[in-house]
Design an enzyme around this catalytic site. Structure first.
Site, PDB file in Angstrom:
ATOM      1  N   ASP A  12       9.374  -1.140  17.762  1.00 23.18           N
ATOM      2  CA  ASP A  12       8.975  -0.184  18.794  1.00 23.18           C
ATOM      3  C   ASP A  12       7.624   0.430  18.425  1.00 23.18           C
ATOM      4  OD1 ASP A  12       8.933   1.521  20.923  1.00 23.18           O
ATOM      5  OD2 ASP A  12      10.748   2.629  20.411  1.00 23.18           O
ATOM      6  N   ASP A 106       6.694  -1.580  25.359  1.00 18.45           N
ATOM      7  CA  ASP A 106       6.375  -1.246  23.968  1.00 18.45           C
ATOM      8  C   ASP A 106       7.485  -1.559  22.964  1.00 18.45           C
ATOM      9  OD1 ASP A 106       8.093   0.702  24.852  1.00 18.45           O
ATOM     10  OD2 ASP A 106       6.818   2.415  24.337  1.00 18.45           O
ATOM     11  N   GLU A 107       8.514  -2.332  23.375  1.00 17.65           N
ATOM     12  CA  GLU A 107       9.564  -2.650  22.396  1.00 17.65           C
ATOM     13  C   GLU A 107      10.084  -4.080  22.546  1.00 17.65           C
ATOM     14  OE1 GLU A 107      13.145  -0.222  22.749  1.00 17.65           O
ATOM     15  OE2 GLU A 107      12.778   0.039  24.884  1.00 17.65           O
TER      16      GLU A 107
END
Length: 380
Positions: A12, A106-107
């Site tokens: 993350d 974003d992960e």
């Protein structure tokens, strides 16, 4: 398959939007930074750890953030740049990982099961993290454990900019002292309900009879109980850019009416974007397809900043159609496809200074959900 033997790592990016802004402007390093819409009616999309110390958090009204942290740097979000860096990180993971899922902008989840025989999964994860930091300049954290839930919670505990492993025998000792807020599927409403039942720690939740939670919360209650006990068999879904939604229309009579073709493309794009919003997904690529009456088929695609909004996608779709229709031959089919899908709520209300635009989308989506997707549409 015994899911306790899996090795799942969750990566993350830390305060992703803020980190990208800091790469573009070094003056923002080490100071409170708040990203979002600039008007008082805007919303905080992301904030740095320095701003969080003043009580600022994402989804907070910008007006309140300015009161809590007046000396922060306020930056209007740039989805183009965030999408570019998101793709860069995905490319690095794609080059290294045997199986990965892009869970959001974003992960990522990576399934490293079996790799431990040749190469320690923890060592491998640290090396991949170092590579991402080296090649992008972005801080990133990871959690490594037996399943998605535990690895995601471990990432939260490793932040900022760290890594944490939770071995199968340590799952309950790791989870149980933590707040129930840490369980990924517990949102504000569920948290409130569980707190009203006197549940604050994961241990309390994990020790409860699952039937009691089923009675209070339905099927979700049992799922939450399972996660509180570190049980989550959910597989890592291979990320593929082929994952897409599409719509096509074959005409009864071949046509060369550009106005009518344009209207069809607008209608399809609008309908597909609505489907994305309902499923809380974003697209990173739009494709338009035409089939001429002689069955010659042409497609054209364009990468876009991650979005689920028709007002962003429609002009691109129209432009692709104009660029595609080059032969003086009638058309028998037109289609639109949205691909490179990731999870994520739309960012519009976070960066735009037009709350009326947001309210309009919400109102239209409410009408469509209530009366059917075709109940309301754009005038073309």
């Amino acid at each position: 398959m015994n899911t306790d033997n899996r090795h799942i790592v969750h990566f993350d990016l830390d305060s992703f939007f803020v980190s990208v802004e800091r790469l573009m402007n070094s003056r923002l390093k080490g100071v409170p930074v708040i990203v979002g819409g600039m008007s008082d009616r805007g919303v905080v999309a992301a904030c740095s750890y320095e701003a969080r110390q003043f009580g600022v958090h994402s989804a907070m009204p910008m007006k309140l953030a300015r009161r809590l942290c007046p000396h922060a740097f306020y930056v209007r979000g740039d989805m183009d740049e965030y999408s570019r860096y998101s793709r860069l990180v995905t490319e690095i993971i794609n080059d290294s990982a045997p199986l990965y899922e892009k869970a959001s902008i974003d992960e990522h989840y990576l399934d490293l099961t079996g790799m431990d025989r040749f190469f320690g999964c923890l060592k491998w994860s640290h090396e991949l993290r170092d590579k991402i930091i080296r090649e992008t300049g972005l801080p990133i954290s990871f959690g490594l454990s037996v399943n998605k839930t535990v690895s995601k919670i471990a990432t939260g505990e490793a932040k900022p900019n760290g890594g944490k492993e939770v071995l199968s025998g340590d799952v309950k000792p790791f989870l149980w002292p933590l707040s129930i807020r840490k369980i990924p599927m517990i949102g504000p409403a569920t948290y409130k309900l569980l707190r009203s039942m006197g549940i604050d720690r994961i241990e309390t939740l994990g020790r409860m009879p699952p039937e009691l939670l089923r009675h209070a919360m339905g099927k979700n209650g049992v799922e939450i109980w399972r996660r509180a006990n570190g049980i989550d068999p959910t597989p890592v879904e291979p990320y593929t850019e082929r994952k897409s939604i599409s719509s096509e229309r074959t005409f009864e009579q071949d046509t060369g009416d550009m106005k009518m073709l344009m209207a069809q493309v607008v209608k399809m794009t609008e309908s597909l974007a609505f489907q994305l919003r309902v499923k809380e997904r974003l697209t990173g690529c739009i494709t338009v397809k035409i089939k001429y009456s002689d069955f010659d088929t042409r497609t054209l695609q364009k990468m876009v900043p991650y979005t689920s909004f028709d007002h962003v996608l429609i002009p691109i779709a129209k432009d692709l159609l104009i660029r595609l229709y080059t032969r003086r031959v009638l058309i028998r089919l037109v289609g639109v496809k949205l691909s490179h899908l990731v999870s994520g709520a739309p960012q519009l209300d976070l960066f735009e200074d037009t709350p009326r635009q947001v309210q309009l989308y919400r109102a239209l989506d409410y009408v469509r959900q209530r009366y059917g997707a075709g109940a309301v549409g754009r005038a073309v």
